[in-house]
Scaffold this motif. Structure first.
Motif, mmCIF file in Angstrom:
data_model
loop_
_atom_site.group_PDB
_atom_site.id
_atom_site.type_symbol
_atom_site.label_atom_id
_atom_site.label_comp_id
_atom_site.label_asym_id
_atom_site.label_seq_id
_atom_site.Cartn_x
_atom_site.Cartn_y
_atom_site.Cartn_z
ATOM 1 N N THR A 51 39.162 -10.847 78.284
ATOM 2 C CA THR A 51 38.203 -9.646 77.988
ATOM 3 C C THR A 51 38.514 -9.372 76.123
ATOM 4 O OG1 THR A 51 37.477 -9.066 80.083
ATOM 5 C CG2 THR A 51 37.073 -8.041 77.984
ATOM 6 N N THR A 56 32.512 -6.851 75.394
ATOM 7 C CA THR A 56 31.981 -4.902 75.736
ATOM 8 C C THR A 56 31.640 -4.180 75.542
ATOM 9 O OG1 THR A 56 34.283 -4.137 75.225
ATOM 10 C CG2 THR A 56 34.452 -5.292 77.658
ATOM 11 N N THR A 68 38.576 0.118 77.678
ATOM 12 C CA THR A 68 37.377 -0.804 78.546
ATOM 13 C C THR A 68 37.411 -1.805 78.554
ATOM 14 O OG1 THR A 68 35.825 0.979 77.081
ATOM 15 C CG2 THR A 68 35.267 -0.975 78.158
ATOM 16 N N ASP A 72 38.152 -4.185 82.237
ATOM 17 C CA ASP A 72 37.399 -5.102 82.575
ATOM 18 C C ASP A 72 38.493 -6.332 82.754
ATOM 19 O OD1 ASP A 72 34.744 -6.627 82.576
ATOM 20 O OD2 ASP A 72 35.631 -7.764 81.773
ATOM 21 N N THR A 76 37.359 -7.953 86.659
ATOM 22 C CA THR A 76 36.162 -9.120 86.548
ATOM 23 C C THR A 76 37.130 -9.880 87.396
ATOM 24 O OG1 THR A 76 35.046 -8.355 84.857
ATOM 25 C CG2 THR A 76 35.017 -10.704 85.500
ATOM 26 N N CYS A 115 30.064 -7.786 85.590
ATOM 27 C CA CYS A 115 31.956 -7.982 84.984
ATOM 28 C C CYS A 115 32.666 -6.265 85.663
ATOM 29 C CB CYS A 115 31.586 -7.992 83.821
ATOM 30 S SG CYS A 115 31.155 -7.185 82.664
ATOM 31 N N GLY A 116 33.667 -6.899 85.717
ATOM 32 C CA GLY A 116 34.301 -5.473 85.407
ATOM 33 C C GLY A 116 34.107 -4.023 85.208
ATOM 34 N N PHE A 117 33.755 -3.782 83.533
ATOM 35 C CA PHE A 117 34.082 -2.847 83.158
ATOM 36 C C PHE A 117 32.494 -2.076 83.635
ATOM 37 C CE2 PHE A 117 31.441 -4.924 80.203
ATOM 38 C CZ PHE A 117 30.659 -4.393 79.261
ATOM 39 N N ARG A 118 31.373 -2.961 83.918
ATOM 40 C CA ARG A 118 29.831 -1.946 84.694
ATOM 41 C C ARG A 118 30.028 -1.133 85.651
ATOM 42 N NH1 ARG A 118 26.586 -1.961 80.325
ATOM 43 N NH2 ARG A 118 26.786 -3.526 78.335
#
Length: 189
Positions: A51, A56, A68, A72, A76, A115-118
């Motif tokens: 990432t 991001t 962040t 992620d 993710t 994805c992870g951060f969202r």
């Protein structure tokens, strides 16, 4: 960046068992090419998840952008594994169905771009959208959401329009991403 010097360090990190990496360079919010070069090298060395902070949310603040990207990179692969398991539970016709997942901003994302951060507040965001649509009366008083689960307690307010923030601190980590204005009162289980 000195990619030749970095190659050995990334290879040693990968050989130690690390599978995911976040690439965070100071001015990548405006000049992403260096991060992209490092990311390409990390993929070449064998990292399964790479990432970049510029992919991001390219914002000025280095430390929150780094948090962040790191969140992620960590989350993710777990989300992708869960989604693969989820989709495998259906028959072959599932490919004909559009599957979307709730994001922290209250919007939906197709499975292949989730994805992870969202996803950090995706569960509470679903609750927020649900109570906003069912419990609020137009022109009526604001509605308070209280979501107490096994790992967190999340509180929010809806007064007729969706309120978003672009930075929040969750479990001690600052995440820069569009998300509904949900306050996590307690986190960690």
């Amino acid at each position: 960046p000195d990619l030749d010097a970095l190659r050995g360090k990334l290879a040693a990190l990968r050989a130690s068992g690390v599978e995911a990496v976040a690439v965070v360079l100071m001015h990548a919010y405006t000049y992403r090419q260096h991060e992209e070069a490092v990311a390409a090298l990390a993929r070449e060395v064998g990292f399964a998840q790479v990432t970049t902070s510029s992919s991001t949310l390219p914002m000025v603040k280095l430390v929150p952008r780094g948090y962040t990207a790191t969140a992620d990179a960590y989350l993710t692969p777990h989300i992708k594994a869960y989604l693969a398991s989820f989709v495998a539970g259906f028959d072959d016709d599932i490919s004909k169905v559009e599957i979307s997942f709730m994001q922290s901003d209250g919007g939906l994302a197709p499975a292949d771009s989730f994805c992870g951060f969202r996803a950090v507040l995706s569960g509470p965001a679903g609750g927020y959208i649900g109570y906003a649509k069912t419990a609020h009366t137009p022109g009526g008083p604001p509605v308070i959401g209280f979501d107490m689960g096994g790992t967190s307690t999340d509180v929010s307010r809806y007064a007729g329009s969706v309120e978003q923030v672009f930075e929040a601190r969750l479990a001690g980590v600052t995440i820069q991403a569009p998300q509904l204005d949900i306050k996590t009162v307690a986190a960690g289980g």
